[in-house]
Design an enzyme around this catalytic site. Structure first.
Site, mmCIF file in Angstrom:
data_model
loop_
_atom_site.group_PDB
_atom_site.id
_atom_site.type_symbol
_atom_site.label_atom_id
_atom_site.label_comp_id
_atom_site.label_asym_id
_atom_site.label_seq_id
_atom_site.Cartn_x
_atom_site.Cartn_y
_atom_site.Cartn_z
ATOM 1 N N GLN A 43 0.851 -1.205 0.000
ATOM 2 C CA GLN A 43 0.000 0.000 0.000
ATOM 3 C C GLN A 43 0.875 1.240 0.000
ATOM 4 O OE1 GLN A 43 -3.379 -0.741 3.106
ATOM 5 N NE2 GLN A 43 -1.723 -2.132 3.563
ATOM 6 N N THR A 96 0.937 -2.806 8.659
ATOM 7 C CA THR A 96 -0.280 -2.158 8.155
ATOM 8 C C THR A 96 -1.390 -2.283 9.181
ATOM 9 O OG1 THR A 96 -2.037 -2.214 6.482
ATOM 10 C CG2 THR A 96 -0.825 -4.273 6.813
ATOM 11 N N SER A 101 3.537 -6.170 13.489
ATOM 12 C CA SER A 101 3.286 -4.732 13.538
ATOM 13 C C SER A 101 3.598 -4.166 14.911
ATOM 14 C CB SER A 101 1.829 -4.445 13.187
ATOM 15 O OG SER A 101 1.615 -3.056 13.103
ATOM 16 N N ARG A 102 3.554 -2.843 14.993
ATOM 17 C CA ARG A 102 3.780 -2.168 16.269
ATOM 18 C C ARG A 102 2.543 -2.273 17.150
ATOM 19 N NH1 ARG A 102 6.409 3.615 15.273
ATOM 20 N NH2 ARG A 102 8.288 2.404 14.882
ATOM 21 N N ILE A 129 3.543 4.170 -1.079
ATOM 22 C CA ILE A 129 3.733 4.952 -2.297
ATOM 23 C C ILE A 129 5.186 5.398 -2.424
ATOM 24 C CG2 ILE A 129 1.347 5.729 -2.510
ATOM 25 C CD1 ILE A 129 1.950 8.168 -0.915
ATOM 26 N N ASP A 130 6.057 4.843 -1.559
ATOM 27 C CA ASP A 130 7.459 5.282 -1.584
ATOM 28 C C ASP A 130 8.312 4.503 -2.584
ATOM 29 O OD1 ASP A 130 7.877 2.808 -0.315
ATOM 30 O OD2 ASP A 130 7.912 3.690 1.687
ATOM 31 N N HIS A 149 -1.870 1.137 -4.020
ATOM 32 C CA HIS A 149 -2.283 2.539 -3.950
ATOM 33 C C HIS A 149 -1.416 3.428 -4.831
ATOM 34 C CE1 HIS A 149 -4.360 1.705 0.177
ATOM 35 N NE2 HIS A 149 -5.070 1.305 -0.850
ATOM 36 N N CYS A 176 -2.254 14.457 -15.631
ATOM 37 C CA CYS A 176 -3.024 15.703 -15.604
ATOM 38 C C CYS A 176 -4.495 15.355 -15.373
ATOM 39 C CB CYS A 176 -2.852 16.427 -16.941
ATOM 40 S SG CYS A 176 -4.011 17.784 -17.152
HETATM 41 P P1 OAD Z 1 -1.202 2.919 8.879
HETATM 42 O O1 OAD Z 1 -0.516 4.125 9.385
HETATM 43 O O2 OAD Z 1 -2.670 2.878 8.898
HETATM 44 O O3 OAD Z 1 -0.672 1.633 9.665
HETATM 45 C C1 OAD Z 1 0.697 1.416 9.868
HETATM 46 C C2 OAD Z 1 0.855 0.280 10.857
HETATM 47 O O4 OAD Z 1 2.222 -0.010 10.985
HETATM 48 C C3 OAD Z 1 0.333 0.613 12.247
HETATM 49 O O5 OAD Z 1 -0.307 -0.531 12.769
HETATM 50 C C4 OAD Z 1 1.614 0.919 13.043
HETATM 51 O O6 OAD Z 1 1.491 0.567 14.409
HETATM 52 C C5 OAD Z 1 2.585 -0.008 12.359
HETATM 53 N N1 OAD Z 1 3.999 0.439 12.418
HETATM 54 C C6 OAD Z 1 4.516 1.674 12.299
HETATM 55 N N2 OAD Z 1 5.854 1.633 12.336
HETATM 56 C C7 OAD Z 1 6.208 0.338 12.505
HETATM 57 C C8 OAD Z 1 7.442 -0.349 12.626
HETATM 58 N N3 OAD Z 1 8.604 0.267 12.553
HETATM 59 N N4 OAD Z 1 7.402 -1.682 12.795
HETATM 60 C C9 OAD Z 1 6.228 -2.344 12.878
HETATM 61 N N5 OAD Z 1 5.029 -1.753 12.741
HETATM 62 C C10 OAD Z 1 5.021 -0.432 12.557
HETATM 63 O O7 OAD Z 1 -0.638 2.681 7.399
HETATM 64 P P2 OAD Z 1 -1.216 1.706 6.269
HETATM 65 O O8 OAD Z 1 -1.861 0.521 6.865
HETATM 66 O O9 OAD Z 1 -0.129 1.498 5.304
HETATM 67 O O10 OAD Z 1 -3.819 5.227 1.557
HETATM 68 O O11 OAD Z 1 -2.320 2.640 5.635
HETATM 69 C C11 OAD Z 1 -3.050 2.202 4.502
HETATM 70 C C12 OAD Z 1 -3.422 3.345 3.616
HETATM 71 O O12 OAD Z 1 -4.018 4.400 4.391
HETATM 72 C C13 OAD Z 1 -2.265 4.038 2.954
HETATM 73 O O13 OAD Z 1 -1.819 3.380 1.804
HETATM 74 C C14 OAD Z 1 -2.842 5.384 2.622
HETATM 75 C C15 OAD Z 1 -3.580 5.674 3.880
HETATM 76 O O14 OAD Z 1 -4.706 6.484 3.739
HETATM 77 C C16 OAD Z 1 -3.780 6.027 0.488
HETATM 78 O O15 OAD Z 1 -2.918 6.823 0.331
HETATM 79 C C17 OAD Z 1 -4.886 5.791 -0.465
#
Ligand code: OAD
Length: 509
Positions: free
Chosen positions: A247, A378, A402-403, A249-250, A267, A275
């Site tokens: 998911q 995630t 995850s954290r 975008i980096d 994503h 555009c």
């Molecule tokens: P979230 O920020 O929702 O979740 C990140 C998860 O990773 C959380 O459970 C954190 O606790 C955990 N976390 C953070 N740092 C960590 C580490 N070093 N080790 C282990 N776990 C860690 O991010 P995503 O699930 O990626 O969508 O979010 C999904 C989508 O929501 C993204 O792609 C973006 C956003 O809106 C769009 O841009 C469309």
């Protein structure tokens, strides 16, 4: 932002199942085990009617910590499965008149503020969908519980699906979205009431400036990957990786050398931009200067002369001009209205379809062959990606790294750690793959700080029944133990903990 309880894979990205931390923080003490078992009794109808008022009061009992929140939720779901959702509704909503908002809250769902004015009963269709979905959700497989079970499966598996989110990149200094110090919290500090609106396509069409004001924080500033990224490449090298769904975008997964055909960028990414008017596509990096300088980036293709002019007439026009130009003397001048379309990085916004590649992969039948699913970093709060976990065979083991734990789905084994890189190192060590991982982490493209932290930290690994591991640094575990010991000495606890965390960080980064 809309809640998406319905399993609709063709939906555009939507947030699902928020976990309301405030529920936990404001809670007071209660006897949850008795409350939970009573709840099951209530739901199974084994209590007399005269007790029902007291029983429905059990719904109001707060949970004192995360574990209890999870336990209460599991009890509700257990009974939901026993009763079936129509009987559950009959019993609790219609007979006991438990507020629907409360049931949703206990299920870990916080409602968007837009629903604040809705009557409780207006939420019934939503509750029905949630209950149907919960009742049909995958159950944990009893045969996979320990790290050894995971290691065995790593050795055996030939079709591993990995699903990752922002957490695999935070050790590189990139923000995740929903953590307390994540990107959305930062946007909220800047006054954006609904931070995920920044990624809403309707908002972008009307006010692209919101995205361009904040997007610089998301621009990939590093081309270095983390040990967690390296692990995914390692799975490919061992001919075990079926697909990586990211998911993020980096675009960092590809820096490990991972083959393009293995990666689904659910994503999108900053790699290209389009555009919004004429659909002209360019390299995403052409927008970086504008993004860094918080300027709208316009299409060079559809910038048709002559540029129209508009006379500023009304007071509000002039006020707007003052604010944005900061120059009073311009107030009677004509203002250019750009005709070129605004460029939008090819990130999938809420309200947009996911890339075709996602649906092609989901429709390809590959997921049915999955013999291990690994979710890393995630929160699984955005559909349809969060639904992938229900598309692999029910018998496939699923692990979560995850954290923070998730409450809205059951994994077979959970690894909770401040750094997923630590979990990866521990898994590789036990699988006998540490040397292979180290080779990948010794590449110049691996982030030195993240690699050092992963390799140089002594870990404290604790198992909690039935299937969760907490992995932290020994220094942190010792500090916590010390805190407990000194709990009653005012002023000391916080400092001991803080000192230890700081020394830990200094040592490793
Ligand atoms: P979230 O920020 O929702 O979740 C990140 C998860 O990773 C959380 O459970 C954190 O606790 C955990 N976390 C953070 N740092 C960590 C580490 N070093 N080790 C282990 N776990 C860690 O991010 P995503 O699930 O990626 O969508 O979010 C999904 C989508 O929501 C993204 O792609 C973006 C956003 O809106 C769009 O841009 C469309």
């Amino acid at each position: 932002m809309s809640f998406s309880p319905v399993e609709d894979l063709h939906a555009t990205p939507k947030e699902v199942n928020s976990e309301d931390k405030n529920d936990v923080e404001t809670a007071s003490t209660s006897s949850i085990s008795s409350s939970a078992s009573l709840l099951v009794d209530i739901m199974c109808g084994s209590k007399d009617d005269e007790d029902s008022e007291a029983e429905s009061d059990e719904w109001d009992r707060p949970a004192v910590d995360d574990d209890e929140v999870i336990k209460q939720r599991e009890e509700i779901i257990k009974s939901l499965r026993i009763l079936g959702y129509p009987a559950f509704l009959e019993k609790h909503v219609f007979e006991q008149q438990v507020p629907i908002r409360l049931i949703l809250k206990k299920l870990g769902i916080s409602l968007p503020t837009a629903l604040d004015d809705f009557e409780d009963l207006d939420l019934l269709p939503l509750l029905k969908e949630v209950l149907k979905r919960e009742a049909s959700r995958r159950l944990k497989l009893p045969q996979y519980n320990t790290i050894d079970d995971v290691v065995k499966q790593l050795h055996k598996a030939k079709n591993v699906v990995v699903l990752v989110g922002a957490g695999i990149s935070t050790s590189l200094g990139i923000l995740d979205f929903r953590s307390d110090n994540g990107f959305y919290a930062r946007l909220a500090q800047h006054g954006l009431s609904e931070p995920s609106e920044m990624f809403d396509i309707h908002t972008f069409r009307e006010e692209p400036g919101i995205f361009y004001t904040f997007a610089k924080e998301l621009l990939p500033e590093t081309h270095h990957y983390s040990p967690s990224h390296a692990f995914i490449r390692l799975l490919e090298q061992k001919n075990k990786l079926s697909t990586l769904f990211t998911q993020n975008i980096d675009n960092l997964e590809r820096e490990t050398g991972l083959s393009e055909e293995k990666v689904v960028q659910c994503h999108g990414s900053f790699a290209t931009a389009t555009c919004i008017q004429c659909k002209h596509k360019v390299e995403g990096s052409l927008l970086y200067d504008d993004i860094r300088n918080q300027r709208l980036s316009y299409c060079t293709e559809c910038n048709k002369p002559p540029v129209k002019k508009r006379k500023l007439t009304s007071a509000s026009d002039r006020a707007f001009s003052d604010v944005y130009n900061g120059e009073n003397e311009k107030e009677e001048e004509e203002e250019d209205i750009p005709q070129a379309g605004v460029m939008k990085p090819d990130i999938t916004f809420f309200g947009e379809a996911l890339p075709d590649q996602f649906f092609e992969k989901v429709g390809s039948g590959d997921l049915e062959k999955t013999d291990l699913l690994i979710c890393i970093g995630t929160s699984l709060k955005v559909a349809p990606v969060s639904e992938l976990i229900s598309l692999v065979p029910a018998s496939t083991p699923q692990i979560y790294i995850s954290r923070t734990p998730v409450r809205h789905t059951q994994f077979d084994v959970n690894f909770i750690s401040p750094f997923c890189d630590w979990v990866i190192v521990e898994l590789c060590k036990r699988a006998g793959w540490l040397e292979d991982l180290e080779k990948l982490c010794n590449e110049p493209k691996c982030h030195t700080g993240a690699k050092n932290r992963a390799w140089n930290t002594s870990l404290d690994v604790r198992f909690h029944e039935p299937s969760t591991y907490y992995i932290k640094s020994k220094a942190e575990a010792e500090a916590e133990a010390l805190c407990k010991e000194r709990e009653n000495v005012p002023g000391e606890t916080e400092n001991v903990y803080k000192d230890s965390i700081e020394s830990d960080t200094n040592q490793t980064v």
